[in-house]
Design an enzyme around this catalytic site. Structure first.
Site, PDB file in Angstrom:
ATOM      1  N   CYS A 151       0.837  -1.025  -0.023  1.00 49.46           N
ATOM      2  CA  CYS A 151      -0.099  -0.391  -0.266  1.00 49.46           C
ATOM      3  C   CYS A 151       0.861   1.528   0.613  1.00 49.46           C
ATOM      4  O   CYS A 151       0.963   1.957  -0.761  1.00 49.46           O
ATOM      5  CB  CYS A 151      -0.651   0.237   1.427  1.00 49.46           C
ATOM      6  SG  CYS A 151      -2.486  -1.449   1.562  1.00 49.46           S
ATOM      7  N   ARG A 152       1.890   1.663   1.126  1.00 52.51           N
ATOM      8  CA  ARG A 152       2.152   2.630   1.351  1.00 52.51           C
ATOM      9  C   ARG A 152       3.557   3.169   0.830  1.00 52.51           C
ATOM     10  O   ARG A 152       3.839   4.192  -0.547  1.00 52.51           O
ATOM     11  CB  ARG A 152       3.169   3.642   2.832  1.00 52.51           C
ATOM     12  CG  ARG A 152       0.932   3.393   3.721  1.00 52.51           C
ATOM     13  CD  ARG A 152       0.731   3.372   4.940  1.00 52.51           C
ATOM     14  NE  ARG A 152       1.526   1.671   5.280  1.00 52.51           N
ATOM     15  CZ  ARG A 152       1.882   2.070   6.502  1.00 52.51           C
ATOM     16  NH1 ARG A 152       1.909   2.745   7.884  1.00 52.51           N
ATOM     17  NH2 ARG A 152       1.762   0.367   6.569  1.00 52.51           N
TER      18      ARG A 152
HETATM   19  P1  4NP Z   1       1.357  -1.607   3.370  1.00 51.39           P
HETATM   20  O1  4NP Z   1      -0.549  -1.481   4.424  1.00 51.39           O
HETATM   21  O2  4NP Z   1       2.045  -1.501   5.600  1.00 51.39           O
HETATM   22  O3  4NP Z   1       0.947   0.012   4.154  1.00 51.39           O
HETATM   23  O4  4NP Z   1       1.933  -2.305   2.378  1.00 51.39           O
HETATM   24  C1  4NP Z   1      -0.645  -3.654   4.976  1.00 51.39           C
HETATM   25  C2  4NP Z   1      -0.724  -4.041   4.300  1.00 51.39           C
HETATM   26  C3  4NP Z   1      -0.691  -5.338   4.566  1.00 51.39           C
HETATM   27  C4  4NP Z   1      -0.979  -5.851   5.176  1.00 51.39           C
HETATM   28  C5  4NP Z   1      -0.481  -4.765   6.627  1.00 51.39           C
HETATM   29  C6  4NP Z   1      -0.252  -3.244   6.292  1.00 51.39           C
HETATM   30  N1  4NP Z   1      -1.170  -7.095   6.312  1.00 51.39           N
HETATM   31  O5  4NP Z   1      -1.226  -6.514   7.683  1.00 51.39           O
HETATM   32  O6  4NP Z   1      -1.134  -8.009   5.297  1.00 51.39           O
END
Ligand code: 4NP
Length: 164
Positions: free
Chosen positions: A12-13
């Site tokens: 995501c981020r």
């Molecule tokens: P990211 O978001 O750190 O912005 O990629 C997440 C995507 C998946 C998960 C946690 C945060 N997860 O727990 O699967």
């Protein structure tokens, strides 16, 4: 100049930060001066493209997210100049990795929003379990902070007559 964006899942981020920064580089004709990548501190999503909701929100702004998720490695801290983390937890995890790597870890590690001049927020919130608005908010924060980052790097480059 080599920049690595880091979050937890790398779906995501940090893929959004990578895509936003690449988009800015293309707009300013600076793409040949940078290596840009993203990684996660966790390994659950390794090999996956960015979350569909994040890709859709970015696409509405004309931004492509090319990332495939990977987990950050010790050698990233030797190979990248700047490692930018999305939240305090990522920052702590990357600092821990740097302690493990010792003197080999030459990358500067900074929170992404330390570059923001407008936001009172210090962390890019995880949008994964929330609604659509969360993805747009992440992009708002990243567009502003990435713009400020690139301005700062460009100003520094002009001041030192360097090659970024
Ligand atoms: P990211 O978001 O750190 O912005 O990629 C997440 C995507 C998946 C998960 C946690 C945060 N997860 O727990 O699967």
């Amino acid at each position: 100049m080599r920049i690595l964006f880091v979050c937890l899942g790398n779906i995501c981020r940090s893929p959004a930060a990578e895509g936003v920064f690449l988009h800015l580089l293309n707009q300013r004709g600076l793409q040949d001066h940078f290596v840009v990548d993203s990684a996660g501190t966790g390994s659950w999503h390794v090999g996956n493209p960015a979350d569909r909701r994040m890709q859709a929100a970015a696409k509405r702004r004309g931004i492509h997210l090319p990332s495939r998720a990977r987990q950050i490695e010790l050698k990233d801290l030797e190979e990248f100049d700047l490692v930018l983390t999305m939240d305090n937890e990522n920052f702590g995890a990357v600092k821990g990795l740097a302690r493990e790597a010792g003197v080999r870890a030459t990358a500067e590690i900074r929170p992404m929003l330390s570059y923001s001049q407008r936001s009172s927020e210090t962390e890019v919130p995880d949008p994964y379990y929330g609604g659509e608005a969360g993805f747009d908010h992440v992009l708002d924060l990243l567009e502003e902070a990435c713009g400020a980052l690139l301005d700062e790097l460009s100003e520094h480059d002009q001041a030192t007559n360097g090659q970024l």
